[in-house]
Write a protein that holds these residues in place. Structure first.
Motif, PDB file in Angstrom:
ATOM      1  N   THR A 593       0.921  -1.227  -0.050  1.00 15.61           N
ATOM      2  CA  THR A 593      -0.031  -0.012  -0.162  1.00 15.61           C
ATOM      3  C   THR A 593       0.791   1.371   0.002  1.00 15.61           C
ATOM      4  O   THR A 593       1.684   1.467   0.942  1.00 15.61           O
ATOM      5  CB  THR A 593      -0.907   0.150   1.333  1.00 15.61           C
ATOM      6  N   MET A 594       0.847   1.949  -0.997  1.00 14.53           N
ATOM      7  CA  MET A 594       1.628   3.257  -1.222  1.00 14.53           C
ATOM      8  C   MET A 594       0.949   4.097  -2.290  1.00 14.53           C
ATOM      9  O   MET A 594      -0.002   3.898  -2.930  1.00 14.53           O
ATOM     10  CB  MET A 594       2.882   3.005  -1.856  1.00 14.53           C
ATOM     11  N   PRO A 595       1.229   5.522  -1.909  1.00 12.17           N
ATOM     12  CA  PRO A 595       0.644   6.638  -3.071  1.00 12.17           C
ATOM     13  C   PRO A 595       1.146   6.681  -4.293  1.00 12.17           C
ATOM     14  O   PRO A 595       2.006   5.762  -4.502  1.00 12.17           O
ATOM     15  CB  PRO A 595       0.760   7.874  -2.071  1.00 12.17           C
ATOM     16  N   GLU A 600       0.850  -3.617  -6.073  1.00 11.77           N
ATOM     17  CA  GLU A 600       0.412  -4.402  -7.029  1.00 11.77           C
ATOM     18  C   GLU A 600       0.869  -3.884  -8.578  1.00 11.77           C
ATOM     19  O   GLU A 600       1.458  -4.494  -9.309  1.00 11.77           O
ATOM     20  CB  GLU A 600      -1.137  -4.697  -6.957  1.00 11.77           C
ATOM     21  N   SER A 601       0.393  -2.736  -8.764  1.00  8.72           N
ATOM     22  CA  SER A 601       0.870  -1.922 -10.147  1.00  8.72           C
ATOM     23  C   SER A 601       2.297  -2.078 -10.196  1.00  8.72           C
ATOM     24  O   SER A 601       2.677  -2.235 -11.353  1.00  8.72           O
ATOM     25  CB  SER A 601       0.185  -0.401 -10.331  1.00  8.72           C
ATOM     26  N   CYS A 602       3.016  -1.767  -9.316  1.00  3.31           N
ATOM     27  CA  CYS A 602       4.525  -1.667  -9.374  1.00  3.31           C
ATOM     28  C   CYS A 602       4.990  -3.131  -9.816  1.00  3.31           C
ATOM     29  O   CYS A 602       5.852  -3.165 -10.505  1.00  3.31           O
ATOM     30  CB  CYS A 602       4.912  -1.148  -8.092  1.00  3.31           C
ATOM     31  N   LEU A 603       4.349  -3.997  -9.147  1.00  2.00           N
ATOM     32  CA  LEU A 603       4.825  -5.462  -9.513  1.00  2.00           C
ATOM     33  C   LEU A 603       4.819  -5.989 -10.761  1.00  2.00           C
ATOM     34  O   LEU A 603       5.519  -6.343 -11.634  1.00  2.00           O
ATOM     35  CB  LEU A 603       4.231  -6.439  -8.501  1.00  2.00           C
ATOM     36  N   LYS A 604       3.473  -5.397 -11.636  1.00  2.00           N
ATOM     37  CA  LYS A 604       3.106  -5.667 -12.796  1.00  2.00           C
ATOM     38  C   LYS A 604       4.256  -5.096 -13.585  1.00  2.00           C
ATOM     39  O   LYS A 604       4.676  -5.530 -14.621  1.00  2.00           O
ATOM     40  CB  LYS A 604       1.696  -5.316 -13.202  1.00  2.00           C
ATOM     41  N   THR A 628      -4.554 -13.302  -4.177  1.00  2.00           N
ATOM     42  CA  THR A 628      -4.858 -14.423  -5.267  1.00  2.00           C
ATOM     43  C   THR A 628      -4.336 -13.722  -6.529  1.00  2.00           C
ATOM     44  O   THR A 628      -3.425 -14.472  -7.413  1.00  2.00           O
ATOM     45  CB  THR A 628      -6.200 -14.604  -5.572  1.00  2.00           C
ATOM     46  N   ARG A 629      -4.574 -12.404  -7.034  1.00  2.11           N
ATOM     47  CA  ARG A 629      -3.752 -11.809  -8.289  1.00  2.11           C
ATOM     48  C   ARG A 629      -2.313 -11.770  -8.029  1.00  2.11           C
ATOM     49  O   ARG A 629      -1.691 -12.073  -9.130  1.00  2.11           O
ATOM     50  CB  ARG A 629      -4.510 -10.425  -8.491  1.00  2.11           C
ATOM     51  N   LEU A 630      -1.745 -11.422  -7.019  1.00  2.00           N
ATOM     52  CA  LEU A 630      -0.339 -11.522  -6.697  1.00  2.00           C
ATOM     53  C   LEU A 630       0.204 -12.887  -6.999  1.00  2.00           C
ATOM     54  O   LEU A 630       1.449 -13.045  -7.416  1.00  2.00           O
ATOM     55  CB  LEU A 630       0.006 -10.763  -5.638  1.00  2.00           C
ATOM     56  N   VAL A 631      -0.646 -13.704  -6.313  1.00  2.00           N
ATOM     57  CA  VAL A 631       0.023 -15.454  -6.593  1.00  2.00           C
ATOM     58  C   VAL A 631       0.209 -15.601  -8.139  1.00  2.00           C
ATOM     59  O   VAL A 631       1.019 -16.196  -8.405  1.00  2.00           O
ATOM     60  CB  VAL A 631      -0.890 -16.314  -5.826  1.00  2.00           C
TER      61      VAL A 631
END
Length: 658
Positions: A593-595, A600-604, A628-631
């Motif tokens: 969780t970040m501004p 999640e977006s950063c990982l993509k 689940t999406r990150l897995v």
């Protein structure tokens, strides 16, 4: 009548073919009475045929009223045979006049269409007098009354509801078939003349009578909802009652109709229950959001506190006087972290490591711990299903559920001797059963569910207590006992399951947790292997977190373990750094969780830039659908805040494959 008596006193004597009336003393007044009577009057003589049977009659005299009623002219018919006088028409009243018996004939029509009542008086063997009373108007009124009564009966009978009329004393004057059947009668006529006390149980009848008395006294219409017995079932009706007032303004009874509203009452009750469930779900959801947010922010603070305390312990010598104080800080921080985990469990956002696991394995592993957690006066009995399918869940949180339920059961028994039974099994749950579960049970999927059931022989709970047991920090003992059952409910909800509670005062309590059964084979419980004490890393680690104090403490942990650290305050900054130094960066530790750009977006984006990049996700909390999406995106691991170097280094070592 007077005319009948006067004529009956006359004597007839025959002289030749004619008859002369001997009217006796005072007879000079009788002709005037005869002709002026308002009733039709005719004197006739029977004509006998073979076998002395009357076959005709001769008219001796008639008055003007008879002429008016029948349309007969006196001069034309007196002295003549009826069959001659009225030929070819049939003589009027032939059957009545030629009858051998005296009497009355009612409702006879004259040739003019008038309706008359005929009284026949025998004067001797052959002579008779007939008095005709005009009852046409009476018949018309009778027909009107009959028509009105028919209209009333028709109106009552065709009511779609139960309908009735009563007099002032409460006797039924008329009811329809529906009301009769509701009372157990075969026909409406069976109830006429009866009262409510003849039909209903005493209490119901008295209530109905009281309502009638109130309506007659106030003359105001009344609408009441009241029960009606239908066999052994109690149904509800909506009854409309009003007073009946005659032309003189006097109250002479009551009228009423009643419709069955049982379905409406059931629908209202179902709606009320649904509203309560929605309100409870909204309350839990709101509290869950609040608990999750607090836990997230608190975990960030604890990461700094616990991490710095852990680093300080590493710098202190074993005999340093400050070491004990720092250890107290670590212990307090871990207790605070445990409370945060309970808050995350309550919010349904607390399970991060999901695997296929057997509930039986969880219970069996905890046997010794459970035994020392309950009173020595309480026996713990296990009834575990041998063929139990696995569930998808987090082992740590499932252990917490078992511990909380057993501890709660032991406290319910108190200092008394008692029994706690722990059962496991599998059952098929339909929609009706799932709707009875606490929390979000109505959203669960129909199908096979594994259940964990804990039953105690304690004092039980009343309805008020049952309605509050899942509220955070609620307790029937003393304050400050933590989230307890609220955390249990949160864990169940987070695992797509639910909790059902059955309890009565003095009858004990049963808690049942249901979790969806999995088709995957259950795994044996595994415990993480800690990193060797002398293990050291090397290379660059990109540390991404929006909290400066976490970047500082986690950076010191990494540097102390041999890594070089690059920090970024959000996802966008991390992407820019990674683009410039991707060949140097061995690992990314990324907050969820970040501004500006979240984890999640950063990982993509990192995966797009380098599909082989190793990433460890960290978070104070995490929703299951995001996990689940990150897995699916393949992060190297997850790290729950707060953490120490003892938690961080094994994750890094595992992610790097060293």
């Amino acid at each position: 009548m007077a005319s009948d008596r006067l004529i009956g006193q006359a004597a007839v004597r025959r002289q030749g073919s004619d008859a002369e009336l001997d009217l006796g003393p005072g007879g000079r007044y009788l002709p005037t009475l005869f002709h002026d009577m308002p009733h039709g009057l005719v004197v006739y003589e029977l004509v006998l045929g073979p076998g002395q049977t009357p076959v005709d009659y001769r008219i001796r005299d008639l008055n003007s009223a008879y002429e008016a009623l029948t349309g007969t002219e006196r001069a034309h018919v007196v002295g003549r045979l009826a069959t001659e006088a009225y030929a070819p028409a049939s003589p009027p009243f032939f059957g009545a006049f030629t009858s051998s018996q005296a009497g009355a004939v009612r409702g006879v029509r004259t040739p003019l269409g008038r309706c008359v009542h005929i009284d026949i008086v025998r004067l001797d063997e052959l002579c008779a007098a007939a008095v005709l009373t005009d009852i046409t108007e009476f018949k018309l009124k009778e027909a009107e009354l009959s028509k009105s009564a028919f209209a009333v009966r028709t109106m009552i009978e065709n009511q779609p509801y139960l309908a009735w009329l009563k007099d002032r004393e409460g006797r039924f004057l008329a009811v329809n078939t529906g009301f009769a059947r509701a009372c157990g009668a075969k026909t409406p006529e069976e109830l006429v003349g009866k009262t409510d006390f003849d039909v209903w149980p005493l209490e119901l009848a008295q209530g109905y009578v009281n309502d009638d008395q109130e309506v007659m006294k106030s003359r105001a219409k009344k609408v009441v909802e009241e029960p009606i017995l239908d066999g052994q079932e109690t149904r509800w009706s909506e009854t409309f009652k009003s007073a009946i007032v005659n032309d003189q303004g006097e109250v002479i009874g009551t009228a009423g109709s009643s419709r069955d509203i049982s379905e409406r009452k059931r629908a209202e009750e179902d709606r009320r229950k649904l509203e309560q469930q929605v309100m409870q779900a909204q309350k839990l959801e709101s509290l869950g959001v609040l608990a999750g947010g607090i836990a997230h922010d608190f975990n960030n603070l604890l990461t700094s506190i616990l991490g710095n305390a852990d680093l300080a312990l590493g710098e202190l010598s074993p005999d340093a006087r400050a070491r004990e104080h720092v250890q107290d800080v670590v212990r307090a921080s871990r207790r605070a972290a445990e409370l945060c985990r309970q808050m995350l469990a309550y919010s349904g956002k607390g399970h991060f490591v999901v695997q296929s696991v057997s509930i039986n394995d969880v219970v069996e592993e905890m046997t010794q711990l459970l035994l020392v957690s309950i009173s020595k006066k309480v026996d713990l009995r296990y009834e575990l299903c041998a063929c139990l399918p696995p569930v998808q869940g987090d082992v740590t949180q499932l252990r917490q559920v078992v511990m909380n339920l057993i501890t709660n059961a032991s406290e319910a028994i108190g200092d008394q001797t008692g029994l706690i039974t722990l059962r496991t099994g599998v059952t098929h749950c339909d929609e009706r059963y799932l709707e009875s579960l606490a929390g979000s049970g109505h959203r669960l999927a129909v199908g096979r569910h594994v259940y964990l059931e804990v039953t105690d022989t304690g004092r039980g709970m009343d309805r008020e207590t049952l309605s509050r047991i899942f509220d955070p920090f609620f307790t029937t003992k003393f304050t400050g006992r933590g989230l307890g059952l609220a955390a249990v409910l949160g864990i169940a909800r987070g695992h797509q399951g639910g909790i059902r509670v059955q309890s009565e005062p003095g009858q004990g309590t049963t808690f049942t947790m249901l979790l969806p059964a999995s088709r995957k084979a259950g795994e044996k419980l595994r415990h993480p292997t800690p990193a060797p004490r002398n293990w050291r890393g090397h290379g660059w680690v990109l540390l991404v977190d929006d909290e400066e104090m976490i970047r500082e403490v986690a950076g010191r942990m990494l540097e102390k373990s041999g890594f070089s650290v690059i920090v970024a305050a959000d996802g966008l900054a991390a992407i820019e750094i990674f683009k410039e130094r991707r060949d140097q960066i061995r690992l990314v530790v990324l907050d969820m969780t970040m501004p500006r750009m979240d984890g999640e977006s950063c990982l993509k984006e990192l995966r797009r830039l380098d599909p082989g990049v190793r990433v460890i996700m960290t978070s104070g909390y995490n929703e299951q659908d995001i996990v689940t999406r990150l897995v699916d995106q393949g992060p190297a691991g997850f790290l729950q805040k707060p953490f120490t170097s003892g938690d961080l280094l094994p994750k890094i070592r595992e992610s790097l494959g060293e």
